[in-house]
Design a protein around this motif. Structure first.
Motif, PDB file in Angstrom:
ATOM      1  N   LEU A 175      -5.801   6.024 -12.280  1.00  0.00           N
ATOM      2  CA  LEU A 175      -6.975   6.059 -12.968  1.00  0.00           C
ATOM      3  C   LEU A 175      -8.889   6.131 -12.388  1.00  0.00           C
ATOM      4  N   GLY A 176      -8.595   6.240 -11.437  1.00  0.00           N
ATOM      5  CA  GLY A 176      -9.614   5.981 -10.267  1.00  0.00           C
ATOM      6  C   GLY A 176     -10.286   5.505 -10.504  1.00  0.00           C
ATOM      7  N   LYS A 177      -9.852   3.961 -10.513  1.00  0.00           N
ATOM      8  CA  LYS A 177     -10.777   2.952 -10.899  1.00  0.00           C
ATOM      9  C   LYS A 177     -10.237   1.546 -10.525  1.00  0.00           C
ATOM     10  N   PRO A 178     -11.072   0.609 -10.564  1.00  0.00           N
ATOM     11  CA  PRO A 178     -10.647  -1.233 -10.041  1.00  0.00           C
ATOM     12  C   PRO A 178      -9.709  -1.727 -11.155  1.00  0.00           C
ATOM     13  N   VAL A 179      -8.844  -2.157 -10.643  1.00  0.00           N
ATOM     14  CA  VAL A 179      -7.428  -2.693 -11.421  1.00  0.00           C
ATOM     15  C   VAL A 179      -8.016  -4.333 -10.680  1.00  0.00           C
ATOM     16  N   LEU A 180      -8.512  -5.659 -11.135  1.00  0.00           N
ATOM     17  CA  LEU A 180      -8.459  -6.897 -11.250  1.00  0.00           C
ATOM     18  C   LEU A 180      -8.072  -7.751 -12.352  1.00  0.00           C
ATOM     19  N   MET A 181      -7.604  -9.136 -11.413  1.00  0.00           N
ATOM     20  CA  MET A 181      -7.344  -9.676 -11.626  1.00  0.00           C
ATOM     21  C   MET A 181      -7.727 -10.905 -11.873  1.00  0.00           C
ATOM     22  N   ASP A 182      -8.751 -12.006 -12.797  1.00  0.00           N
ATOM     23  CA  ASP A 182      -9.085 -13.163 -13.411  1.00  0.00           C
ATOM     24  C   ASP A 182      -8.071 -14.155 -13.585  1.00  0.00           C
ATOM     25  N   PRO A 183      -8.504 -15.377 -13.016  1.00  0.00           N
ATOM     26  CA  PRO A 183      -7.914 -16.450 -13.322  1.00  0.00           C
ATOM     27  C   PRO A 183      -7.616 -16.658 -15.152  1.00  0.00           C
ATOM     28  N   GLU A 184      -6.964 -17.354 -15.539  1.00  0.00           N
ATOM     29  CA  GLU A 184      -6.369 -17.440 -17.011  1.00  0.00           C
ATOM     30  C   GLU A 184      -8.060 -18.171 -17.256  1.00  0.00           C
ATOM     31  N   GLY A 185      -8.259 -17.128 -18.890  1.00  0.00           N
ATOM     32  CA  GLY A 185      -9.293 -17.744 -19.403  1.00  0.00           C
ATOM     33  C   GLY A 185     -10.427 -17.780 -18.743  1.00  0.00           C
ATOM     34  N   ASP A 186     -10.656 -17.024 -17.339  1.00  0.00           N
ATOM     35  CA  ASP A 186     -12.451 -16.829 -16.358  1.00  0.00           C
ATOM     36  C   ASP A 186     -12.994 -15.976 -16.626  1.00  0.00           C
ATOM     37  N   HIS A 187     -12.669 -14.539 -17.882  1.00  0.00           N
ATOM     38  CA  HIS A 187     -12.771 -13.484 -18.258  1.00  0.00           C
ATOM     39  C   HIS A 187     -14.220 -12.856 -17.080  1.00  0.00           C
ATOM     40  N   GLY A 188     -14.651 -12.047 -16.079  1.00  0.00           N
ATOM     41  CA  GLY A 188     -15.887 -11.856 -15.402  1.00  0.00           C
ATOM     42  C   GLY A 188     -15.632 -12.358 -13.787  1.00  0.00           C
ATOM     43  N   HIS A 189     -14.686 -13.123 -13.812  1.00  0.00           N
ATOM     44  CA  HIS A 189     -14.466 -13.718 -12.458  1.00  0.00           C
ATOM     45  C   HIS A 189     -13.264 -13.199 -11.622  1.00  0.00           C
ATOM     46  N   PRO A 190     -13.049 -12.084 -10.906  1.00  0.00           N
ATOM     47  CA  PRO A 190     -11.945 -11.419 -10.760  1.00  0.00           C
ATOM     48  C   PRO A 190     -11.512 -12.046  -9.198  1.00  0.00           C
ATOM     49  N   VAL A 191     -10.461 -12.576  -8.737  1.00  0.00           N
ATOM     50  CA  VAL A 191     -10.022 -13.325  -7.325  1.00  0.00           C
ATOM     51  C   VAL A 191      -9.282 -11.613  -6.487  1.00  0.00           C
ATOM     52  N   LEU A 192      -8.799 -10.829  -6.819  1.00  0.00           N
ATOM     53  CA  LEU A 192      -8.036 -10.125  -6.301  1.00  0.00           C
ATOM     54  C   LEU A 192      -8.299  -9.108  -7.434  1.00  0.00           C
ATOM     55  N   GLY A 193      -8.148  -7.845  -6.130  1.00  0.00           N
ATOM     56  CA  GLY A 193      -8.257  -6.441  -7.547  1.00  0.00           C
ATOM     57  C   GLY A 193      -7.725  -5.347  -6.380  1.00  0.00           C
ATOM     58  N   VAL A 211     -11.100   1.032  -5.403  1.00  0.00           N
ATOM     59  CA  VAL A 211     -10.222   2.136  -5.525  1.00  0.00           C
ATOM     60  C   VAL A 211     -10.861   3.184  -3.744  1.00  0.00           C
ATOM     61  N   HIS A 212     -12.179   2.653  -3.300  1.00  0.00           N
ATOM     62  CA  HIS A 212     -12.867   3.753  -1.836  1.00  0.00           C
ATOM     63  C   HIS A 212     -11.357   2.455  -1.097  1.00  0.00           C
ATOM     64  N   ALA A 213     -10.890   1.858  -0.947  1.00  0.00           N
ATOM     65  CA  ALA A 213     -10.423   1.092   0.145  1.00  0.00           C
ATOM     66  C   ALA A 213      -8.857   1.424  -0.090  1.00  0.00           C
ATOM     67  N   ASP A 214      -8.685   2.127  -1.204  1.00  0.00           N
ATOM     68  CA  ASP A 214      -7.153   2.636  -1.926  1.00  0.00           C
ATOM     69  C   ASP A 214      -6.341   1.335  -1.264  1.00  0.00           C
ATOM     70  N   ARG A 215      -6.653   0.366  -1.267  1.00  0.00           N
ATOM     71  CA  ARG A 215      -5.846  -0.987  -1.164  1.00  0.00           C
ATOM     72  C   ARG A 215      -6.283  -2.253  -2.560  1.00  0.00           C
ATOM     73  N   VAL A 216      -5.120  -2.987  -2.715  1.00  0.00           N
ATOM     74  CA  VAL A 216      -5.554  -4.339  -3.665  1.00  0.00           C
ATOM     75  C   VAL A 216      -6.863  -5.103  -2.038  1.00  0.00           C
ATOM     76  N   VAL A 217      -7.200  -6.178  -2.562  1.00  0.00           N
ATOM     77  CA  VAL A 217      -7.874  -7.001  -1.862  1.00  0.00           C
ATOM     78  C   VAL A 217      -8.437  -7.975  -2.321  1.00  0.00           C
ATOM     79  N   ARG A 218      -8.391  -8.954  -1.536  1.00  0.00           N
ATOM     80  CA  ARG A 218      -8.879 -10.614  -2.326  1.00  0.00           C
ATOM     81  C   ARG A 218     -10.161 -10.537  -2.076  1.00  0.00           C
ATOM     82  N   LEU A 219     -10.588 -10.817  -3.784  1.00  0.00           N
ATOM     83  CA  LEU A 219     -12.153 -10.621  -4.041  1.00  0.00           C
ATOM     84  C   LEU A 219     -12.485 -11.969  -3.998  1.00  0.00           C
ATOM     85  N   VAL A 220     -12.362 -12.988  -3.417  1.00  0.00           N
ATOM     86  CA  VAL A 220     -13.122 -14.711  -3.368  1.00  0.00           C
ATOM     87  C   VAL A 220     -12.544 -15.147  -1.763  1.00  0.00           C
ATOM     88  N   ASP A 221     -13.143 -16.271  -1.820  1.00  0.00           N
ATOM     89  CA  ASP A 221     -12.929 -16.753  -0.117  1.00  0.00           C
ATOM     90  C   ASP A 221     -11.980 -17.923  -0.813  1.00  0.00           C
TER      91      ASP A 221
END
Length: 159
Positions: free
Chosen positions: A126-144, A147-157
């Motif tokens: 899709l050429g788009k990010p794919v994000l994972m949010d904690p259950e019930g906490d939409h809009g606060h991704p922790v992993l995803g 697209v620019h790095a072409d890999r999955v990265v951790r998004l929170v400390d």
């Protein structure tokens, strides 16, 4: 080489912290993106089951799914990228692809690798990010998938 290592993300795979069924999503999508996802699922040969309510049906075109009336039941697409791991897509809106995954099925490095591969396949198609949010906490991704790095990265400390 792995996108991320289990030891670096195991806190994000803890069902007690994240919820057993965190929410995954691809923001800013369209019906065309949904169709690209459906095509990817078929091309990869991932086992899948499309249902409306309790009724199974052949997988239709995204346009047909998304053009249902507002009062119609929301269809689901269950996808098994490998045995024992299930992702559940729900066709709420064309503007966001959303799906649930079960962290209990994704433990250890093998689970991380499988999720990274799944996110990467969708994100690259899709050429788009794919994000994972904690259950019930939409809009606060922790992993995803970045697209620019072409890999999955951790998004929170680390917690």
């Amino acid at each position: 080489m792995a996108d991320v290592w289990w030891d670096d993300v195991k806190d994000l795979f803890d069902p007690g912290t994240m919820g057993a069924l965190p929410d995954a999503r691809v923001p800013d999508t369209s019906g065309r993106d949904w169709q690209a996802l459906l095509d990817l699922i078929v091309e990869r040969g991932w086992r899948h089951r499309y249902t409306v309510g309790e009724t199974a049906a052949p997988l239709p075109r995204a346009q047909d799914i998304l053009s249902r009336s507002g009062s119609a039941e929301i269809p689901q697409l269950r996808v098994w990228p490998t045995d024992g791991v299930e992702m559940i897509f729900r066709f709420h809106t064309p503007e966001e692809i959303d799906f649930d995954l079960d962290l209990r099925q994704l433990q250890g490095q093998d689970g991380v690798d499988l999720l990274c591969g799944f996110f990467g396949a969708i994100g690259r198609r899709l050429g788009k990010p794919v994000l994972m949010d904690p259950e019930g906490d939409h809009g606060h991704p922790v992993l995803g998938f970045d697209v620019h790095a072409d890999r999955v990265v951790r998004l929170v400390d680390p917690m």
